[in-house]
Write a protein that holds these residues in place. Structure first.
Motif, PDB file in Angstrom:
ATOM      1  N   PHE A 113      31.751  -5.739  93.303  1.00  0.00           N
ATOM      2  CA  PHE A 113      32.252  -5.669  94.493  1.00  0.00           C
ATOM      3  C   PHE A 113      33.752  -6.297  94.835  1.00  0.00           C
ATOM      4  O   PHE A 113      33.945  -7.341  94.082  1.00  0.00           O
ATOM      5  N   ILE A 114      34.323  -6.049  96.078  1.00  0.00           N
ATOM      6  CA  ILE A 114      35.532  -6.682  96.540  1.00  0.00           C
ATOM      7  C   ILE A 114      35.254  -7.418  97.774  1.00  0.00           C
ATOM      8  O   ILE A 114      34.701  -6.310  98.599  1.00  0.00           O
ATOM      9  N   TRP A 115      35.436  -8.346  98.010  1.00  0.00           N
ATOM     10  CA  TRP A 115      35.016  -9.006  99.377  1.00  0.00           C
ATOM     11  C   TRP A 115      36.474  -9.460  99.935  1.00  0.00           C
ATOM     12  O   TRP A 115      37.229 -10.181  99.356  1.00  0.00           O
ATOM     13  N   ALA A 116      36.881  -8.751 101.286  1.00  0.00           N
ATOM     14  CA  ALA A 116      37.833  -9.279 101.880  1.00  0.00           C
ATOM     15  C   ALA A 116      37.600 -10.139 103.144  1.00  0.00           C
ATOM     16  O   ALA A 116      37.021  -9.452 103.962  1.00  0.00           O
ATOM     17  N   GLN A 117      38.103 -11.344 103.261  1.00  0.00           N
ATOM     18  CA  GLN A 117      37.794 -12.221 104.403  1.00  0.00           C
ATOM     19  C   GLN A 117      38.638 -11.952 105.302  1.00  0.00           C
ATOM     20  O   GLN A 117      39.987 -12.043 105.169  1.00  0.00           O
ATOM     21  N   GLU A 118      38.174 -11.487 106.732  1.00  0.00           N
ATOM     22  CA  GLU A 118      38.923 -11.475 107.760  1.00  0.00           C
ATOM     23  C   GLU A 118      39.321 -12.520 108.546  1.00  0.00           C
ATOM     24  O   GLU A 118      38.408 -13.040 109.264  1.00  0.00           O
ATOM     25  N   ILE A 119      40.342 -13.235 108.468  1.00  0.00           N
ATOM     26  CA  ILE A 119      40.625 -14.326 109.111  1.00  0.00           C
ATOM     27  C   ILE A 119      41.749 -14.180 110.176  1.00  0.00           C
ATOM     28  O   ILE A 119      42.797 -13.720 110.021  1.00  0.00           O
ATOM     29  N   ASN A 120      41.304 -14.330 111.601  1.00  0.00           N
ATOM     30  CA  ASN A 120      42.082 -14.094 112.538  1.00  0.00           C
ATOM     31  C   ASN A 120      42.804 -12.544 112.667  1.00  0.00           C
ATOM     32  O   ASN A 120      43.983 -12.390 113.066  1.00  0.00           O
ATOM     33  N   LYS A 121      42.260 -11.751 112.041  1.00  0.00           N
ATOM     34  CA  LYS A 121      42.358 -10.085 111.925  1.00  0.00           C
ATOM     35  C   LYS A 121      41.393  -9.375 111.497  1.00  0.00           C
ATOM     36  O   LYS A 121      40.189  -9.742 111.075  1.00  0.00           O
ATOM     37  N   SER A 122      41.469  -8.013 111.969  1.00  0.00           N
ATOM     38  CA  SER A 122      40.474  -7.046 111.278  1.00  0.00           C
ATOM     39  C   SER A 122      41.210  -6.099 110.557  1.00  0.00           C
ATOM     40  O   SER A 122      42.487  -5.592 111.039  1.00  0.00           O
ATOM     41  N   LEU A 123      40.740  -5.475 109.362  1.00  0.00           N
ATOM     42  CA  LEU A 123      41.376  -4.771 108.590  1.00  0.00           C
ATOM     43  C   LEU A 123      41.637  -3.268 109.459  1.00  0.00           C
ATOM     44  O   LEU A 123      40.378  -2.882 109.980  1.00  0.00           O
ATOM     45  N   THR A 124      42.726  -2.849 109.570  1.00  0.00           N
ATOM     46  CA  THR A 124      43.112  -1.432 109.867  1.00  0.00           C
ATOM     47  C   THR A 124      42.278  -0.302 109.117  1.00  0.00           C
ATOM     48  O   THR A 124      42.064  -0.592 107.904  1.00  0.00           O
ATOM     49  N   SER A 125      42.343   0.830 109.565  1.00  0.00           N
ATOM     50  CA  SER A 125      42.044   2.084 108.947  1.00  0.00           C
ATOM     51  C   SER A 125      42.878   2.232 107.638  1.00  0.00           C
ATOM     52  O   SER A 125      42.473   2.607 106.548  1.00  0.00           O
ATOM     53  N   ASN A 126      44.150   2.165 107.781  1.00  0.00           N
ATOM     54  CA  ASN A 126      45.065   2.228 106.698  1.00  0.00           C
ATOM     55  C   ASN A 126      44.597   1.155 105.619  1.00  0.00           C
ATOM     56  O   ASN A 126      44.585   1.480 104.560  1.00  0.00           O
TER      57      ASN A 126
END
Length: 409
Positions: A113-126
């Motif tokens: 698995f890859i985990w991306a922590q969202e700090i003060n943002k949310s990942l966009t569709s791109n």
């Protein structure tokens, strides 16, 4: 952004560098784990990262309480089915902030698995599309690690069978075996057995391995599978080792049923030892517990460890002696005669009373009768048999006779 753009197409050979590259592209902290949640690589992060990430980095694996929460909220089951990124909302109880996770697949198998922590943002569709490309880039690196792990597991299993069969008897050989496998020789250990009603399939083996890799209740030293048996060398902490191993078995039982619907199996624990040359003895003891549980069914269903077998260790021997002694046990034969003639259950009453450590209140509750009723029955038993129920030797002797009778030995 151009959909064909792939910043990870020519990624570095190092997983650590790939983690940093993904972090640079997505502008958030990244961790890469294997399928059993052991940390493989991570990017640098700011001071605003969450406690779950810090604990994962320090322990080199995801904390068990975090894994349990992610199963409970449906995140891990979703990751094991989907190739799409999964949004994970914060779980304050375990110190987990908002994240996006994606599984790394090869054909129909999840490698990690890859985990991306969202700090003060949310990942966009791109950015989510880029995360999918990152998962593809990591795939071959995890395959390479998996092949190396499989070879190591084969060496471990070969060594474990030598210990289980007693074929490696010299202490120096055993110590060298652990050293060659880059493992620490356990200061205290036992052999644990799980016996299933059906052969362990490849899918089931992966599920069991997942539970073993993610547990932090005991240290799993060595593992092997023999047809329908899972055999473990486990090392508990030195304080209350037996209780810790029992807790591990209870949690394993619960997780197997809840997560994978695995049912109908027996569990056992051998003796607790500190001398590594006794592994084969602990294995025989664990097998002996399973034999007793299978033979004596409901009477021994609650037994888990060799130290709990008590009189069940000796019933076979006593039964064999009884076969050569043609004369029946007089007190028991008198009770059998009385029960048959009066359609009563004085033998069950006596057995329950003795099993309850001669505690009238406990036995009465077990039998679902009033204390006065039980006292009357015990008085009647003494009149019929001549037994002295205050005499330990007489009580123990009749209890053995009842157990042998019940098992049809």
């Amino acid at each position: 952004m151009d959909k064909s753009y792939d910043p990870f197409k020519y990624s570095s050979d190092s997983l650590e560098d790939v983690a940093e590259q993904i972090s640079d592209v997505l502008k958030c902290p990244i961790t890469i784990e294997d399928v059993n949640h052991r940390l493989l690589a991570y990017s640098t992060h700011s001071d605003s990262t969450d406690p779950a990430r810090i604990s994962t980095i320090i322990g080199r694996r995801v904390p068990e309480k975090v894994i349990h929460s992610l199963w409970k909220d449906g995140t891990i089951p979703a990751l094991l089915k989907s190739q799409e990124p999964i949004h994970v909302k914060n779980i304050k109880e375990v110190g987990l902030g908002n994240r996006v996770a994606i599984s790394i697949w090869k054909n129909n198998e999840v490698l990690g698995f890859i985990w991306a922590q969202e700090i003060n943002k949310s990942l966009t569709s791109n950015e989510l599309d880029l995360l999918k490309k990152a998962a593809n880039a990591v795939q071959n690196k995890l395959l390479y690690l998996q092949k190396g792990k499989m070879k190591k597991e084969e060496r471990e299993q070969e060594f474990f069978w030598k210990l289980l069969t007693g074929n490696t008897l010299r202490h120096d050989d055993m110590a060298d075996g652990f050293y060659q496998l880059n493992k620490t020789m356990p200061p205290i250990y036992s052999v644990v057995l799980f016996r299933f009603t059906k052969p362990i399939t490849e899918k089931m083996e992966k599920q069991l391995n997942y539970l073993l890799e993610t547990t932090q209740l005991v240290h799993i030293c060595l593992v092997t599978i023999d047809y329908n048996e899972l055999i473990l060398l486990v090392s508990p902490k030195e304080e209350q080792p037996l209780n810790q191993i029992k807790q591990f078995l209870r949690v394993m039982e619960k997780q197997m049923m809840q997560r994978y619907n695995i049912e109908h199996f027996a569990m056992s624990i051998g003796g607790i030892y500190s001398d590594i040359s006794s592994v084969h003895i602990a294995y025989k003891e664990a097998l002996a517990v399973l034999k007793v549980k299978e033979r004596y069914l409901s009477d021994a269903e609650h037994l888990m460890s060799f130290s709990e077998l008590g009189i069940y260790q000796y019933l076979d021997v006593l039964a064999e002696k009884r076969k050569h002694n043609r004369s029946p046990n007089y007190p028991l034969s008198q009770l059998e005669k009385y029960d048959n003639e009066h359609h009563s259950n004085l033998i069950e009453t006596l057995e329950t009373f003795i099993d309850s450590d001669s505690n009238v209140k406990t036995a009465a509750k077990q039998l679902n009768v009033h204390v006065n009723t039980l006292n009357y029955r015990l008085k009647r038993i003494q009149e019929i048999t001549g037994l002295d129920l205050k005499n330990v030797n007489e009580k123990f002797s009749i209890l053995l006779e009842i157990k042998i009778r019940n098992m049809g030995l």
